[in-house]
Scaffold this motif. Structure first.
Motif, PDB file in Angstrom:
ATOM      1  N   LEU A   1       0.832  -1.204   0.000  1.00 13.14           N
ATOM      2  CA  LEU A   1       0.000   0.000   0.000  1.00 13.14           C
ATOM      3  C   LEU A   1       0.868   1.256   0.000  1.00 13.14           C
ATOM      4  CD1 LEU A   1      -2.810  -0.949   2.555  1.00 13.14           C
ATOM      5  CD2 LEU A   1      -3.098  -0.547   0.104  1.00 13.14           C
ATOM      6  N   ALA A   2       1.974   1.184   0.733  1.00 15.66           N
ATOM      7  CA  ALA A   2       2.854   2.356   0.844  1.00 15.66           C
ATOM      8  C   ALA A   2       3.499   2.708  -0.499  1.00 15.66           C
ATOM      9  CB  ALA A   2       3.928   2.111   1.893  1.00 15.66           C
ATOM     10  N   ARG A   3       3.668   1.705  -1.358  1.00 15.11           N
ATOM     11  CA  ARG A   3       4.309   1.946  -2.662  1.00 15.11           C
ATOM     12  C   ARG A   3       3.312   2.333  -3.750  1.00 15.11           C
ATOM     13  NH1 ARG A   3       6.604  -3.126  -1.714  1.00 15.11           N
ATOM     14  NH2 ARG A   3       5.792  -3.955  -3.670  1.00 15.11           N
ATOM     15  N   ALA A   4       2.031   2.218  -3.455  1.00 18.25           N
ATOM     16  CA  ALA A   4       1.009   2.455  -4.472  1.00 18.25           C
ATOM     17  C   ALA A   4       0.941   3.931  -4.858  1.00 18.25           C
ATOM     18  CB  ALA A   4      -0.357   1.992  -3.972  1.00 18.25           C
ATOM     19  N   ASP A   5       0.764   4.185  -6.153  1.00 17.42           N
ATOM     20  CA  ASP A   5       0.546   5.537  -6.640  1.00 17.42           C
ATOM     21  C   ASP A   5      -0.887   5.983  -6.400  1.00 17.42           C
ATOM     22  OD1 ASP A   5       3.146   6.194  -8.229  1.00 17.42           O
ATOM     23  OD2 ASP A   5       2.604   4.158  -8.875  1.00 17.42           O
ATOM     24  N   GLU A   6      -1.787   4.998  -6.323  1.00 19.96           N
ATOM     25  CA  GLU A   6      -3.183   5.299  -6.093  1.00 19.96           C
ATOM     26  C   GLU A   6      -3.841   4.110  -5.396  1.00 19.96           C
ATOM     27  OE1 GLU A   6      -7.151   6.826  -8.578  1.00 19.96           O
ATOM     28  OE2 GLU A   6      -5.216   6.601  -9.572  1.00 19.96           O
ATOM     29  N   VAL A   7      -4.649   4.386  -4.383  1.00 18.75           N
ATOM     30  CA  VAL A   7      -5.391   3.359  -3.673  1.00 18.75           C
ATOM     31  C   VAL A   7      -6.862   3.711  -3.755  1.00 18.75           C
ATOM     32  CG1 VAL A   7      -5.813   2.226  -1.475  1.00 18.75           C
ATOM     33  CG2 VAL A   7      -3.478   2.861  -2.113  1.00 18.75           C
ATOM     34  N   ILE A   8      -7.650   2.789  -4.279  1.00 21.26           N
ATOM     35  CA  ILE A   8      -9.086   3.005  -4.410  1.00 21.26           C
ATOM     36  C   ILE A   8      -9.786   2.395  -3.210  1.00 21.26           C
ATOM     37  CG2 ILE A   8     -11.113   2.555  -5.850  1.00 21.26           C
ATOM     38  CD1 ILE A   8      -9.063   2.250  -8.195  1.00 21.26           C
ATOM     39  N   GLU A   9     -10.398   3.238  -2.415  1.00 18.42           N
ATOM     40  CA  GLU A   9     -11.039   2.802  -1.172  1.00 18.42           C
ATOM     41  C   GLU A   9     -12.436   2.274  -1.450  1.00 18.42           C
ATOM     42  OE1 GLU A   9      -9.614   2.663   1.697  1.00 18.42           O
ATOM     43  OE2 GLU A   9      -7.847   3.949   1.518  1.00 18.42           O
TER      44      GLU A   9
END
Length: 329
Positions: free
Chosen positions: A321-329
């Motif tokens: 998650l920390a490396r993600a450019d975008e996280v869709i909640e």
């Protein structure tokens, strides 16, 4: 009296001053771009929008100082040759091709003088489009988002996301000219990470159902959807199949994760089309294709859809998650 006649009637410095304040395109014949697309217009609408936006930013606005002639083959490659010839007969200023090497090759076969700008996921040198990446030569250049090393990164992400996975399903399009490179890299990454690969041939979206059924029979734990125009255009169908069969899938394009896919990692397709738009604009302003190196991926995106992860019963590691450019909640 027409506006231009009025301006000229002013004479001397006044006329010159007014004319010089107009953009070059207002003083010249409106340029015409021909777009030769392999797919349907609907499938690549969001990418063509990025292409047009780049042109607008460079001062070329469709319907104002730019005309675009669209030709879509609707996934029927045998139509490309005739469509390319149509654009040449219309004496377009530039031909932009979308959907892989096939439309670019059709355009190149139709003309050796009209500049051609392509976007393709294939190796343009191996496909015979250009002499080299840095010095394309001839009348063809463009953007290639072929990035074989991405495959090993995708496999590593799968291992991190699903540590217990042992079998990975891989749909393979035998018509993809880069399939040998893809398979080599996938097999090497699989050996390194301890995955067993199971393959299924897909030549069109009609083969998706049977491919997923095959993966289920062979007890796959996940599916790898590397770059292929089929997977981008058919992303909605693939997302549904992955959910129906309980097979977490990693995609290459962020649009797939945004549409409900579990996760994506790869070069940005919209960025590639934006880059192509900038090249077309430069050619309209006088640049030669031979002087414009083929552009390669510069932006890679990791997008995670947490809603889909929860639906699969997966807990995404905080490190991922920390490396993600975008996280869709």
């Amino acid at each position: 009296m027409k506006r231009r006649e009025f301006i000229l009637a002013l004479g001397g410095a006044a006329a010159a001053s007014i004319l010089c304040t107009q953009p070059p395109s207002a003083q010249q014949t409106r340029p015409v771009i021909g777009i030769l697309g392999r797919t349907t217009a609907e499938e690549y609408a969001f990418l063509i929008a990025a292409f047009r936006k780049s042109l607008t930013e460079a001062g070329y606005v469709e319907g104002q100082n730019l005309t675009i002639e669209y030709r879509w083959a609707d996934n029927q490659d045998d139509r490309l040759e005739a469509m390319a010839s149509e654009l040449v007969k219309k004496q377009v200023s530039v031909i932009f091709t979308s959907g892989g090497a096939a439309p670019a090759l059709a355009a190149r076969a139709a003309t050796s003088t009209i500049p051609i700008v392509f976007v393709s996921g294939t190796d343009p040198v191996a496909a015979g489009l250009v002499a080299s990446i840095s010095r394309p030569s001839g009348n063809v250049t463009g953007v290639s988002f072929l990035a074989p090393e991405v495959v090993s990164k995708q496999m590593s992400i799968l291992r991190e996301l699903i540590p217990s996975a042992t079998v990975v399903g891989l749909p393979v399009n035998p018509d993809n000219s880069d399939i040998d490179v893809l398979l080599r890299d996938v097999r090497e990454a699989s050996r390194t990470l301890g995955f067993h690969l199971v393959l299924a041939q897909v030549r069109s979206a009609d083969d998706f159902d049977s491919a997923f059924a095959s993966f289920v029979r062979q007890r796959a734990n996940a599916v790898l959807l590397g770059f292929d125009r089929l997977f981008l255009a058919g992303r909605h169908q693939l997302i549904v199949l992955a959910a129906r069969h309980g097979l977490p899938a990693i995609f290459e394009q962020r649009e797939s994760a945004l549409a409900g896919g579990l996760i994506s990692y790869g070069p940005s397709a919209t960025e590639s089309y934006r880059q192509a738009g900038s090249y077309v604009a430069r050619i309209l302003k006088g640049a030669k294709p031979a002087d414009l190196p083929v552009m390669l991926p510069t932006k890679y995106e990791l997008v995670i859809n947490l809603r889909t992860a929860r639906a699969f019963g997966l807990e995404v590691p905080p490190t991922l998650l920390a490396r993600a450019d975008e996280v869709i909640e």
